[in-house]
Scaffold this active site. Structure first.
Site, PDB file in Angstrom:
ATOM      1  CG  ASP A 158      -2.460   0.633   0.843  1.00 42.83           C
ATOM      2  OD1 ASP A 158      -2.505   1.554   0.002  1.00 42.83           O
ATOM      3  OD2 ASP A 158      -3.205   0.174   1.701  1.00 42.83           O
ATOM      4  CG  ASP A 219      -9.450   1.358  -0.631  1.00 41.52           C
ATOM      5  OD1 ASP A 219      -8.582   1.079  -1.561  1.00 41.52           O
ATOM      6  OD2 ASP A 219      -9.125   1.450   0.447  1.00 41.52           O
TER       7      ASP A 219
END
Length: 441
Positions: A158, A219
């Site tokens: 990430d 997301d």
């Protein structure tokens, strides 16, 4: 790149072709914790659903025992919030000792014994998105070696709490560090999602040389609105995104949320179908212990999985957006086959959509069509034969289309991928205008 394209080019050149690790020649499949279980670390009050070794062992058991592994769902993926708040005395990441008392290596062994692979999460930055220790420049090699020592098979990297300039250097360095361990570790990069996901901010040609897959966009949330926003972004930008996907390097629109709380059965079929058209990773985030039969049947649909895992690895495209709010999507497949999705954005009632293959730029010939949700097989005597499909609101009809050899053709020319069953349906209506046939579904 907006700041230091020269530095970026040098960073990529240093590791160019280094990630040719032979992994993920088809889109990866499996299960990931994040969307369904988030950063729930309250194991005292919610032991079955907190981020712990118990949760990942449960999901490994389900993948191995409930038919998922045989279909290709072979990854169990840890996401954020698994670590202790401090690194160990040697500067290595370590799991939370209460929630992972046996450690990640033991968990990897448990997963491997069931014929599965273990994925793990880290973040290039000072902290993970959940506030746990991140991976800074000085820890890249240490963390890569730690994951290899634990026999991890996949890394999601990430990008919270890092700058664009640092990401330009850090993501290629982690690729190089993973390869230097000597262990084959699939590499998922979140870098594009932090830089807008599109050229010129992202050079996908170079990105494909260091990552096996990458998150491009926001997301996913447990809602139909979220699914639609992702679909809209990917297909609005398909001219830039479609060409960069292929065996070993995939666009990732994020997890499958089928079986949770936000999608109807029709919307669930739509997500599954559109993800297969996109050649997207099929990574579920749900509770495999409590799935309904409807959700299981959608996720375990062998025909859709076959389309998803087609060896050509070509990402599909949106062909049409009709005024009726019907959209048509297409993906080319091996052996001259293809997949079509007829998708309804309507919210009122089932819609009868009229079309023919020639309108969708198919070449002249005979075709057979397999409906992946109903199992029906139809013959289209010509690419000009009109047909009608009935599509539920926010639903899809998905076809596997393959050319049928003329009687004079033999051998290799007759080959096309098999389907589970071939049925001549009795819904062919003859005697249409000009003597044509019209097929209804």
């Amino acid at each position: 790149m907006k700041a230091s394209s020269g530095i970026l080019l040098l960073a990529f050149t240093a590791v160019a072709s280094a990630l040719e690790n032979g992994l993920m020649r088809t889109p990866p499949m499996g299960w990931m914790a994040w969307e369904r279980f988030r950063c729930n670390v309250d194991c005292e009050n919610d032991p079955k659903n907190c981020i712990s070794e118990r949760l990942f062992m449960d999901m490994a058991d389900r993948l191995a025992e409930d038919g998922w592994r045989e279909l290709g769902y072979d990854h169990v993926m840890i996401d954020d919030c698994w670590t202790s708040m401090q690194r160990d005395k040697d500067g290595r990441l370590q799991p939370d000792p209460k929630r992972f008392p046996r450690g990640i290596a033991k968990l990897a062994q448990y997963v491997h014994e069931r014929g599965l692979k273990l994925g793990i999460y880290a973040d290039f930055g000072t902290h993970t998105c959940g506030g746990y220790p991140g991976t800074t420049f000085d820890k890249i090699e240490t963390d890569a070696q730690t994951f290899a020592d634990w026999k991890v098979d996949y890394l999601k990297f990430d990008g919270c709490y890092s700058s664009a300039e640092d990401q330009e250097k850090g993501y290629p360095l982690m690729s190089k560090a993973l390869n230097a361990t000597g262990r084959y570790i699939g590499y998922s990069c979140s870098w594009p999602a932090y830089q807008g996901g599109l050229p010129p901010n992202i050079n996908y040609t170079l990105l494909g040389e260091i990552c096996n897959l990458w998150r491009n966009y926001d997301d996913i949330e447990d809602s139909w609105t979220s699914v639609l926003s992702i679909v809209d972004w990917f297909f609005t930008n398909q001219d830039q995104l479609q060409p960069v996907a292929g065996p070993g390097h995939w666009n990732d629109p994020d997890m499958l949320i089928i079986g949770n709380f936000g999608l109807s059965p029709d919307q669930s079929r739509s997500q599954m179908a559109l993800w297969a058209i996109m050649a997207a990773p099929l990574i579920m985030s749900n509770d495999l212990r409590t799935l309904t039969s409807d959700a299981r049947n959608i996720l375990q649909n062998k025909a859709i999985i076959t389309i998803s895992q087609d060896p050509l690895g070509i990402q599909g495209r949106r062909l049409l957006q009709e005024k009726s709010r019907i959209e048509v999507y297409w993906r080319p497949l091996a052996s001259s086959a293809s997949a079509l999705v007829f998708f309804s954005r309507r919210t009122d009632m089932p819609y009868r959509y009229h079309c023919s293959l020639d309108k969708l730029n198919y070449t002249a010939g005979l075709y057979e069509v397999y409906d992946v949700f109903t199992g029906e097989v139809l013959s289209l005597p010509s690419h000009t034969t009109p047909f009608t499909v009935s599509i539920n609101p926010s639903g899809v009809v998905m076809w596997y289309v393959y050319p049928v050899a003329r009687p004079t053709q033999t051998g290799e020319e007759r080959k096309h991928p098999s389907v589970r069953r071939k049925l001549r349906v009795s819904t062919v209506r003859r005697g249409q205008r000009n003597g044509e046939h019209h097929l209804f579904l």
